[in-house]
Write a protein that holds these residues in place. Structure first.
Motif, PDB file in Angstrom:
ATOM      1  N   GLY A  53       4.898   2.932   5.158  1.00 31.18           N
ATOM      2  CA  GLY A  53       4.211   4.043   5.800  1.00 31.18           C
ATOM      3  C   GLY A  53       4.846   4.431   7.123  1.00 31.18           C
ATOM      4  N   ASN A  57       0.367   7.889   9.032  1.00 34.60           N
ATOM      5  CA  ASN A  57      -0.643   7.336   8.098  1.00 34.60           C
ATOM      6  C   ASN A  57      -1.062   5.919   8.509  1.00 34.60           C
ATOM      7  OD1 ASN A  57       1.321   5.577   7.161  1.00 34.60           O
ATOM      8  ND2 ASN A  57       0.792   5.862   5.001  1.00 34.60           N
ATOM      9  N   GLN A  60       0.442   2.446   6.750  1.00 32.49           N
ATOM     10  CA  GLN A  60      -0.075   1.897   5.480  1.00 32.49           C
ATOM     11  C   GLN A  60       0.909   2.225   4.364  1.00 32.49           C
ATOM     12  OE1 GLN A  60      -2.873   0.007   5.268  1.00 32.49           O
ATOM     13  NE2 GLN A  60      -2.638   0.248   7.501  1.00 32.49           N
ATOM     14  N   ASP A  64       0.367   3.014  -3.921  1.00 32.62           N
ATOM     15  CA  ASP A  64      -0.494   1.854  -4.206  1.00 32.62           C
ATOM     16  C   ASP A  64       0.299   0.779  -4.946  1.00 32.62           C
ATOM     17  OD1 ASP A  64      -2.514   3.336  -3.152  1.00 32.62           O
ATOM     18  OD2 ASP A  64      -3.244   4.077  -5.097  1.00 32.62           O
TER      19      ASP A  64
END
Ligand SMILES: O=C(O)C[C@H](Nc1ncnc2c1ncn2[C@@H]1O[C@H](COP(=O)(O)O)[C@@H](O)[C@H]1O)C(=O)O
Length: 480
Positions: A53, A57, A60, A64
């Motif tokens: 990230g 953000n 992060q 996923d």
């Protein structure tokens, strides 16, 4: 014996053959291995951004199922391009021989490196399972356009621009050294109002500096937005992510380029056309300088320092030929031909892409290579010349008719002030001087024949072709 049986095969082009040592600095940025190494840098930085990230953000993972990469894992990825060597080149070529796709071969190369990660690091690592993150949501052009922009930017900043600056510095020195050294001008090849040698160099400095300012302000655009610039794949996989922000972060902050948000599959290459246009323009200014200096040498304004042990002509032993200026002239022309072709063709692509730009862009190195070669020769040539002041003075002394201009202009000023006998000044001077060889005595007699007051007559009589140079030296203040 066939020359292709020699190993390694002799170079086909002079850039990588005869002139190899002079063009070598560009190999680091614009050769095919340099492009593949840059592609690897782009691929691994994209992986790192997706996994770790960015400020926008909260650092992060963007995708996923991936843990942030440790410092060690990031270093491992970043070492892949940095250790890309001759073995690596063969390894990549082996993949390309199968894929027939150069960027896919880069992807497989990185996959192979991920396969070895646990063994090299000596412990379990997430990297072994991250092949799927390599080239994630990318089309090859996402990788290519960023790589080319970085390669070309580096080549310009690290090689081409510093070389032009060295030449400009040298021209500044010459301009300053010869600021007051009078030189007969030739317009249309005919004797005209004298100037100084330094001012003529200053004109070139001024012209080159203007182009350098354009080039140094050049934007290098990059895009990362998928197969047709819609972020379609990105959103299909992770609809909740602000992919525009990710794309911008990557292009601007990770790649150091200007973000292009709106493209087809390809970055539109307009910045390349702008850059190549400006480089070609600079080439042409320097080409003009080569030709001017060549003609000054031929006229005797410059003498050349003979290189010890070198031969001028194979049959005329007395000669010192201006070969470096001639070499530079020719290579500037070759560079311009390629740059013009690149600028003209790269800005067009059918619908959302055709692949014509791919093979064309591979010639950016040749285009800048011919320019670099020309710059080296021009620089060497400039270092080997010095003015022949005696010849310059003799030339001025033989052309007193150039004083026709100041005399007729002063006559006009006198006529305006109401002095008698100053009518038709241009015609009077023309009758005396046009097409004639004029001596200092002729000029003085002519001045005496006119109704000048004493002060004006004296002012005109102290004028010689060598002193009639206006404020040439003062104009140097504007060259930078
Ligand atoms: O991401 C993709 O690949 C998408 C694909 N478009 C392509 N984009 C970028 N490169 C592509 C593309 N297609 C081919 N290639 C590969 O380019 C290489 C062309 O080789 P060369 O003509 O020598 O420059 C050569 O290695 C080619 O294999 C599409 O279908 O739109």
């Amino acid at each position: 014996m066939r020359l292709t049986d020699i190993s390694p095969i002799p170079a086909l082009t002079p850039l990588d053959g005869r002139y190899k040592s002079q063009t070598a600095p560009l190999v680091e940025y614009l050769s095919e291995p340099a492009l593949n190494r840059e592609r690897m840098r782009v691929e691994v930085e994209w992986m790192i951004l997706l996994a770790n990230g960015f400020e926008g953000n909260g650092f992060q993972p963007i995708v996923d199922g991936v843990e942030p990469l440790t410092e060690e894992e990031q270093a491992y990825l970043r070492a892949i391009p940095e250790t890309f060597d001759d073995e690596g080149i063969k390894h990549h070529a082996a993949h390309e021989a199968i894929t027939h796709h150069d960027v896919k071969a880069v992807e497989y190369y990185i996959d192979d490196e991920l396969d070895c990660a646990a063994e090299v690091l000596g412990h379990e690592t997430q990297l072994s399972k991250l092949k799927t993150l390599v080239h994630f949501a990318c089309t090859s052009e996402d990788i290519n356009n960023l790589s080319y922009a970085r390669c070309i930017k580096n080549a310009m900043e690290q090689v081409w621009l510093p070389t032009v600056h060295e030449i400009t510095d040298h021209l500044v020195q010459k301009a300053e050294a010869y600021a007051t050294l009078p030189l007969l001008s030739l317009t249309h090849g005919q004797p005209a109002t004298p100037t100084t040698l330094g001012k003529e160099f200053a004109v070139y400095v001024y012209r080159i500096n203007r182009q350098l300012r354009h080039i140094e302000a050049q934007e290098y655009l990059g895009k990362i937005n998928g197969a047709t610039g819609t972020f379609g794949a990105h959103l299909a996989a992770f609809p909740h992510i602000d992919w525009l922000a990710v794309s911008r972060e990557f292009v601007e902050n990770r790649m150091g380029l200007t973000w292009n948000p709106l493209t087809t599959q390809i970055e539109s290459h307009d910045w390349q056309a702008e850059l190549y246009g400006a480089v070609a323009h600079t080439n042409r200014i320097l080409h003009n300088l080569c030709v001017d200096v060549w003609m000054y040498i031929s006229r005797g304004v410059f003498a050349q320092v003979p290189v010890k042990g070198a031969t001028g002509s194979s049959t005329m032993p007395h000669k010192v030929n201006p070969i470096r200026f001639e070499n530079a002239e020719a290579n500037f022309e070759l560079s311009c031909a390629l740059l013009d072709s690149l600028s003209a063709t790269l800005v067009e692509s059918r619908w959302q892409r055709d692949l014509t730009d791919s093979t064309t862009q591979r010639n950016a190195g040749s285009a800048l290579g011919y320019s670099l070669l020309a710059l080296n020769n021009l620089h060497g040539g400039l270092q080997s010349i010095h003015p022949n002041e005696a010849a310059m003075r003799a030339e001025l002394d033989e052309n007193w008719e150039v004083l026709g201009e100041p005399i007729q202009t002063v006559m006009r000023a006198c006529e305006l002030a109401g002095v008698e006998g100053m009518e038709h000044p241009y015609e009077k001077v023309k009758d005396l001087m046009r097409g004639h060889r004029i001596s200092q005595d002729d000029v003085e007699r002519f001045i005496d024949s006119l109704n000048f007051d004493e002060q004006t007559a004296t002012r005109l009589k102290v004028l010689t072709p060598a002193t009639y140079v206006g404020i040439a030296a003062q104009l140097l203040q504007y060259m930078r």
